[in-house]
Design an enzyme around this catalytic site. Sequence first.
Site, PDB file in Angstrom:
ATOM      1  N   CYS A   1     -26.483  20.397  12.038  1.00  0.00           N
ATOM      2  CA  CYS A   1     -26.754  19.046  11.531  1.00  0.00           C
ATOM      3  C   CYS A   1     -25.906  18.660  10.317  1.00  0.00           C
ATOM      4  O   CYS A   1     -25.550  17.493  10.166  1.00  0.00           O
ATOM      5  CB  CYS A   1     -28.242  18.900  11.213  1.00  0.00           C
ATOM      6  SG  CYS A   1     -29.273  18.947  12.683  1.00  0.00           S
TER       7      CYS A   1
ATOM      8  N   ASN B   1     -33.490  12.275  14.996  1.00  0.00           N
ATOM      9  CA  ASN B   1     -32.513  13.212  14.430  1.00  0.00           C
ATOM     10  C   ASN B   1     -31.258  13.204  15.311  1.00  0.00           C
ATOM     11  O   ASN B   1     -31.277  13.727  16.417  1.00  0.00           O
ATOM     12  CB  ASN B   1     -33.141  14.611  14.379  1.00  0.00           C
ATOM     13  CG  ASN B   1     -32.203  15.656  13.807  1.00  0.00           C
ATOM     14  OD1 ASN B   1     -31.011  15.412  13.621  1.00  0.00           O
ATOM     15  ND2 ASN B   1     -32.743  16.827  13.515  1.00  0.00           N
TER      16      ASN B   1
ATOM     17  N   HIS C   1     -29.658  13.689   5.562  1.00  0.00           N
ATOM     18  CA  HIS C   1     -29.747  13.912   7.009  1.00  0.00           C
ATOM     19  C   HIS C   1     -31.143  13.497   7.458  1.00  0.00           C
ATOM     20  O   HIS C   1     -32.132  13.807   6.798  1.00  0.00           O
ATOM     21  CB  HIS C   1     -29.498  15.396   7.310  1.00  0.00           C
ATOM     22  CG  HIS C   1     -29.813  15.761   8.714  1.00  0.00           C
ATOM     23  ND1 HIS C   1     -29.325  15.043   9.782  1.00  0.00           N
ATOM     24  CD2 HIS C   1     -30.583  16.752   9.233  1.00  0.00           C
ATOM     25  CE1 HIS C   1     -29.788  15.585  10.903  1.00  0.00           C
ATOM     26  NE2 HIS C   1     -30.550  16.619  10.600  1.00  0.00           N
TER      27      HIS C   1
HETATM   28  O1  UT7 Z   1     -32.028  18.835  11.821  1.00  0.00           O
HETATM   29  C1  UT7 Z   1     -32.470  19.964  11.151  1.00  0.00           C
HETATM   30  C2  UT7 Z   1     -33.327  20.788  11.996  1.00  0.00           C
HETATM   31  N1  UT7 Z   1     -34.638  20.329  12.308  1.00  0.00           N
HETATM   32  C3  UT7 Z   1     -35.577  20.009  11.395  1.00  0.00           C
HETATM   33  O2  UT7 Z   1     -35.337  19.856  10.223  1.00  0.00           O
HETATM   34  C4  UT7 Z   1     -36.996  19.884  11.889  1.00  0.00           C
HETATM   35  C5  UT7 Z   1     -37.929  20.576  10.952  1.00  0.00           C
HETATM   36  N2  UT7 Z   1     -39.310  20.619  11.389  1.00  0.00           N
HETATM   37  C6  UT7 Z   1     -40.083  19.514  11.545  1.00  0.00           C
HETATM   38  O3  UT7 Z   1     -39.643  18.396  11.384  1.00  0.00           O
HETATM   39  C7  UT7 Z   1     -41.549  19.718  11.842  1.00  0.00           C
HETATM   40  O4  UT7 Z   1     -41.877  21.069  11.693  1.00  0.00           O
HETATM   41  C8  UT7 Z   1     -41.963  19.232  13.255  1.00  0.00           C
HETATM   42  C9  UT7 Z   1     -41.923  17.716  13.307  1.00  0.00           C
HETATM   43  C10 UT7 Z   1     -41.046  19.842  14.297  1.00  0.00           C
HETATM   44  C11 UT7 Z   1     -43.404  19.672  13.554  1.00  0.00           C
HETATM   45  O5  UT7 Z   1     -44.270  19.180  12.556  1.00  0.00           O
HETATM   46  P1  UT7 Z   1     -45.316  20.170  11.863  1.00  0.00           P
HETATM   47  O6  UT7 Z   1     -46.100  19.362  10.937  1.00  0.00           O
HETATM   48  O7  UT7 Z   1     -44.560  21.345  11.327  1.00  0.00           O
HETATM   49  O8  UT7 Z   1     -46.232  20.551  13.113  1.00  0.00           O
HETATM   50  P2  UT7 Z   1     -46.531  21.997  13.685  1.00  0.00           P
HETATM   51  O9  UT7 Z   1     -45.332  22.542  14.374  1.00  0.00           O
HETATM   52  O10 UT7 Z   1     -47.154  22.797  12.625  1.00  0.00           O
HETATM   53  O11 UT7 Z   1     -47.603  21.614  14.773  1.00  0.00           O
HETATM   54  C12 UT7 Z   1     -48.868  21.072  14.412  1.00  0.00           C
HETATM   55  C13 UT7 Z   1     -49.660  20.799  15.703  1.00  0.00           C
HETATM   56  C14 UT7 Z   1     -49.628  21.968  16.680  1.00  0.00           C
HETATM   57  O12 UT7 Z   1     -50.898  22.035  17.278  1.00  0.00           O
HETATM   58  P3  UT7 Z   1     -51.949  23.167  16.819  1.00  0.00           P
HETATM   59  O13 UT7 Z   1     -51.256  24.476  17.065  1.00  0.00           O
HETATM   60  O14 UT7 Z   1     -52.196  22.899  15.364  1.00  0.00           O
HETATM   61  O15 UT7 Z   1     -53.112  22.911  17.716  1.00  0.00           O
HETATM   62  C15 UT7 Z   1     -48.631  21.547  17.701  1.00  0.00           C
HETATM   63  O16 UT7 Z   1     -48.861  22.088  18.975  1.00  0.00           O
HETATM   64  O17 UT7 Z   1     -49.078  19.685  16.381  1.00  0.00           O
HETATM   65  C16 UT7 Z   1     -48.829  20.054  17.740  1.00  0.00           C
HETATM   66  N3  UT7 Z   1     -47.667  19.319  18.211  1.00  0.00           N
HETATM   67  C17 UT7 Z   1     -47.734  18.113  18.762  1.00  0.00           C
HETATM   68  N4  UT7 Z   1     -48.765  17.288  19.025  1.00  0.00           N
HETATM   69  C18 UT7 Z   1     -48.500  16.105  19.592  1.00  0.00           C
HETATM   70  C19 UT7 Z   1     -46.373  19.709  18.161  1.00  0.00           C
HETATM   71  N5  UT7 Z   1     -45.601  18.749  18.683  1.00  0.00           N
HETATM   72  C20 UT7 Z   1     -46.427  17.750  19.070  1.00  0.00           C
HETATM   73  C21 UT7 Z   1     -46.207  16.499  19.666  1.00  0.00           C
HETATM   74  N6  UT7 Z   1     -47.256  15.706  19.900  1.00  0.00           N
HETATM   75  N7  UT7 Z   1     -44.966  16.048  19.992  1.00  0.00           N
END
Ligand code: UT7
Length: 326
Positions: free
Chosen positions: A112, A283, A253
């Site tokens: 990125c 992104n 970014h």
């Molecule tokens: O470009 C540089 C590289 N990328 C990044 O910088 C991305 C960095 N990471 C992020 O932006 C975030 O970690 C995400 C947006 C990917 C995820 O957000 P989060 O607040 O870290 O969520 P999480 O992964 O901790 O997931 C929380 C919950 C999970 O459910 P449980 O296990 O708590 O029951 C996931 O399964 O949200 C669930 N979940 C979703 N729910 C609905 C994950 N994706 C989704 C979704 N819709 N699309």
Amino acid sequence: MGVRIVSVGAYVPERVLTNQDLEQMVDTSDQWIVERTGIRERRIAADHEATSDLAYHASVRALARAGLQPEDLDMVVVGTATPDMLFPATACLVQARLGIQGRPCFDVEAGCPGFVFTLEVARAMLSLNNGYRRILVVGADTLSRITDWTDRNTCVLFGDGAGAVVVERHDGDRGILATVLGGDGTLGDLLYLPAGGSRKPASPETVANREHYLRMEGREVFRHAVLRMQEASLAALEKAGLRPEEVDWLVPHQANWRIIDATAKRLNLPPEKVYVNIDRYGNTSAASIPLALDEMVERGLLREGQIVLLVAFGAGFTWGATVIRW
Ligand code: UT7
């Protein structure tokens, strides 16, 4: 002698994929995506479009805005993690289409932060005093092609796009003031594309295992992103002899609105100094910063003499920040 951005251009594909569209594809909701990421919609390349096409259109726009011809360029460098093919480099495909055979052309693969790295490579090239005066720097990615559209953890995040800038040798106090780049390869497996390279060439097994789609430990990436973007920003500002309060624009970014917000808060920058367009593009990897710069120029937000801080983090891990006097 310094190096200055003299023009910006961008291109995004026409097709819009909304959160409501994604609700039909995976178990997700508009509310979850907006609250957790800030994204409302993203652009997706048409079947006939690849990264070099997006890069070419952005480049043509950057040249046109400055009243330049392709022949005015001495080099083409593209930052991308999603080249049209492993080789030739996407920059070579762009060079050919611009009709400027003979000029050096190559890609920089830094995830990125690809644009920040590519810009620094171009700055260094121009500083060498070896005959290069003007370089086309592009950040372009087509992440939709390596996204697993059945994985809700990642498919809601990404979009396609390209941004291009023309950089020139320049006398005067405007231009790139300082850049800090960094990386930590030991954390590479937190965000990677398993197959399709020399380690795991494409095979029926890699296809069956969905190994041609990117994999990410979102929560871990998030944690590192906030820390490194803050550190890189402060280090670049210090190198430039500036304090955070002297920044007019933070152009981060666009990976997640919460990462942007946390970075801004750690730098003590108010929201009105932070440019955010993640709601419309998601992104777009190496394209996100030049895409933002293009919109800012279009909207007349960037004024001569302003201090602009670019900062990015991504796969590698890699990170980088650049301070510019616009
Ligand atoms: O470009 C540089 C590289 N990328 C990044 O910088 C991305 C960095 N990471 C992020 O932006 C975030 O970690 C995400 C947006 C990917 C995820 O957000 P989060 O607040 O870290 O969520 P999480 O992964 O901790 O997931 C929380 C919950 C999970 O459910 P449980 O296990 O708590 O029951 C996931 O399964 O949200 C669930 N979940 C979703 N729910 C609905 C994950 N994706 C989704 C979704 N819709 N699309």
